[in-house]
Motif scaffolding. Structure first.
Motif, short mmCIF file in Angstrom:
data_model
loop_
_atom_site.label_atom_id
_atom_site.label_comp_id
_atom_site.label_asym_id
_atom_site.label_seq_id
_atom_site.Cartn_x
_atom_site.Cartn_y
_atom_site.Cartn_z
N ALA A 1 0.85 -1.19 0.00
CA ALA A 1 0.00 0.00 0.00
C ALA A 1 0.89 1.24 0.00
O ALA A 1 1.94 1.26 0.65
N LYS A 2 0.47 2.24 -0.74
CA LYS A 2 1.22 3.50 -0.82
C LYS A 2 0.27 4.67 -0.67
O LYS A 2 -0.88 4.61 -1.09
N VAL A 3 0.80 5.74 -0.08
CA VAL A 3 0.08 7.00 -0.01
C VAL A 3 1.00 8.05 -0.63
O VAL A 3 2.17 8.15 -0.26
N THR A 4 0.46 8.80 -1.59
CA THR A 4 1.21 9.89 -2.20
C THR A 4 0.62 11.19 -1.69
O THR A 4 -0.58 11.43 -1.81
N VAL A 5 1.47 12.00 -1.09
CA VAL A 5 1.05 13.31 -0.60
C VAL A 5 1.83 14.33 -1.41
O VAL A 5 3.07 14.32 -1.40
N GLY A 6 1.11 15.19 -2.12
CA GLY A 6 1.80 16.08 -3.06
C GLY A 6 2.39 15.21 -4.16
O GLY A 6 1.68 14.49 -4.84
N SER A 7 3.72 15.21 -4.26
CA SER A 7 4.37 14.39 -5.29
C SER A 7 5.23 13.29 -4.70
O SER A 7 5.98 12.64 -5.42
N THR A 8 5.14 13.07 -3.39
CA THR A 8 6.00 12.09 -2.73
C THR A 8 5.18 10.94 -2.16
O THR A 8 4.21 11.15 -1.44
N ALA A 9 5.62 9.70 -2.49
CA ALA A 9 4.92 8.51 -2.01
C ALA A 9 5.63 7.90 -0.82
O ALA A 9 6.86 7.98 -0.70
N VAL A 10 4.84 7.29 0.06
CA VAL A 10 5.38 6.51 1.17
C VAL A 10 4.70 5.16 1.18
O VAL A 10 3.52 5.04 0.84
N ASP A 11 5.45 4.12 1.52
CA ASP A 11 4.87 2.80 1.74
C ASP A 11 4.19 2.85 3.10
O ASP A 11 4.74 3.42 4.05
N VAL A 12 2.99 2.28 3.19
CA VAL A 12 2.26 2.36 4.46
C VAL A 12 1.76 1.00 4.91
O VAL A 12 1.45 0.13 4.11
N GLU A 13 1.71 0.87 6.21
CA GLU A 13 0.99 -0.21 6.86
C GLU A 13 -0.40 0.35 7.11
O GLU A 13 -0.55 1.44 7.69
N VAL A 14 -1.43 -0.34 6.67
CA VAL A 14 -2.80 0.15 6.79
C VAL A 14 -3.45 -0.50 8.00
O VAL A 14 -3.40 -1.72 8.17
N VAL A 15 -4.07 0.33 8.85
CA VAL A 15 -4.80 -0.18 10.01
C VAL A 15 -6.22 0.35 9.96
O VAL A 15 -6.45 1.51 9.65
N ALA A 16 -7.17 -0.55 10.26
CA ALA A 16 -8.57 -0.16 10.17
C ALA A 16 -9.42 -0.68 11.32
O ALA A 16 -10.50 -0.17 11.55
N THR A 17 -8.94 -1.68 12.03
CA THR A 17 -9.74 -2.20 13.15
C THR A 17 -9.48 -1.34 14.38
O THR A 17 -8.41 -0.72 14.50
N GLU A 18 -10.43 -1.33 15.28
CA GLU A 18 -10.28 -0.52 16.49
C GLU A 18 -9.01 -0.88 17.26
O GLU A 18 -8.27 0.00 17.69
N ALA A 19 -8.74 -2.16 17.40
CA ALA A 19 -7.55 -2.58 18.16
C ALA A 19 -6.26 -2.10 17.51
O ALA A 19 -5.35 -1.64 18.20
N LYS A 20 -6.18 -2.19 16.18
CA LYS A 20 -4.96 -1.76 15.49
C LYS A 20 -4.83 -0.24 15.49
O LYS A 20 -3.73 0.29 15.58
N ILE A 21 -5.96 0.45 15.38
CA ILE A 21 -5.93 1.91 15.46
C ILE A 21 -5.46 2.34 16.85
O ILE A 21 -4.65 3.24 16.99
N GLU A 22 -5.96 1.69 17.88
CA GLU A 22 -5.54 2.01 19.25
C GLU A 22 -4.05 1.78 19.45
O GLU A 22 -3.39 2.56 20.12
#
Length: 167
Positions: free
Chosen positions: A46-67
């Protein structure tokens, strides 16, 4: 009375959505040996590009992982981060309790723009960090990343290989 209810709402949201993890006793708990620090990726990264720069990301979506967030981690590789899929738009507040590395916290709106940045968040600090604007996603990267890449309010954001939120 009204401000007490608002304060309780803010603190209640932070306790369950910031960089915190609560045990059965209500205390913040460190990871156990069964908590892998970095889950094995499934499919393309998974990647997120902000402006023109991308970062590899770990995606968290469950309450436990967000916490849990990035708590107890000793480092975060350059140009990588954690993307929080919050599930609803809100003026989210994060804290750095038990987070050992300094971070930039980038709040992202549902229309994929930067709502604001809490830059250089101090490790292990309980100060609530927020930008005063509703966001649907939150991206945490190493401190200084946003300034180095000229990220500011209104910068465009794109996701690549980011799964939809599941609870």
């Amino acid at each position: 009375m009204k401000w007490i209810c608002c304060l309780a709402l803010v603190l209640g949201c932070t306790a369950t959505t910031g960089n915190s993890a609560k045990g059965d006793d209500g205390m913040t708990t460190p990871p156990t040996s069964s908590d892998p620090p970095h889950p094995a990726p499934k499919g393309p990264p998974a990647k997120v590009t902000v402006g023109s720069t991308a970062v590899d990301v770990e995606v968290v979506a469950t309450e436990a992982k967000i916490e849990r967030g990035l708590m107890y981690r000793q480092n975060l590789p350059p140009d990588s981060g954690m993307l929080f899929l919050m599930g609803k738009e809100w003026d989210w507040a994060f804290w750095m309790r038990n987070t050992l590395i300094s971070l930039d916290i980038i709040f992202i709106t549902k229309d994929m723009r930067v709502a604001g940045v809490a830059a250089n968040a101090k490790p292990q600090d309980d100060t609530l960090l927020k930008v005063g604007v509703p966001s649907l996603y939150v991206l945490e990267v190493n401190a200084g990343w946003a300034a180095a890449h000229q990220v500011s309010t209104g910068s465009p954001v794109k996701f690549e290989n980011v799964p939809t939120r599941t609870m």
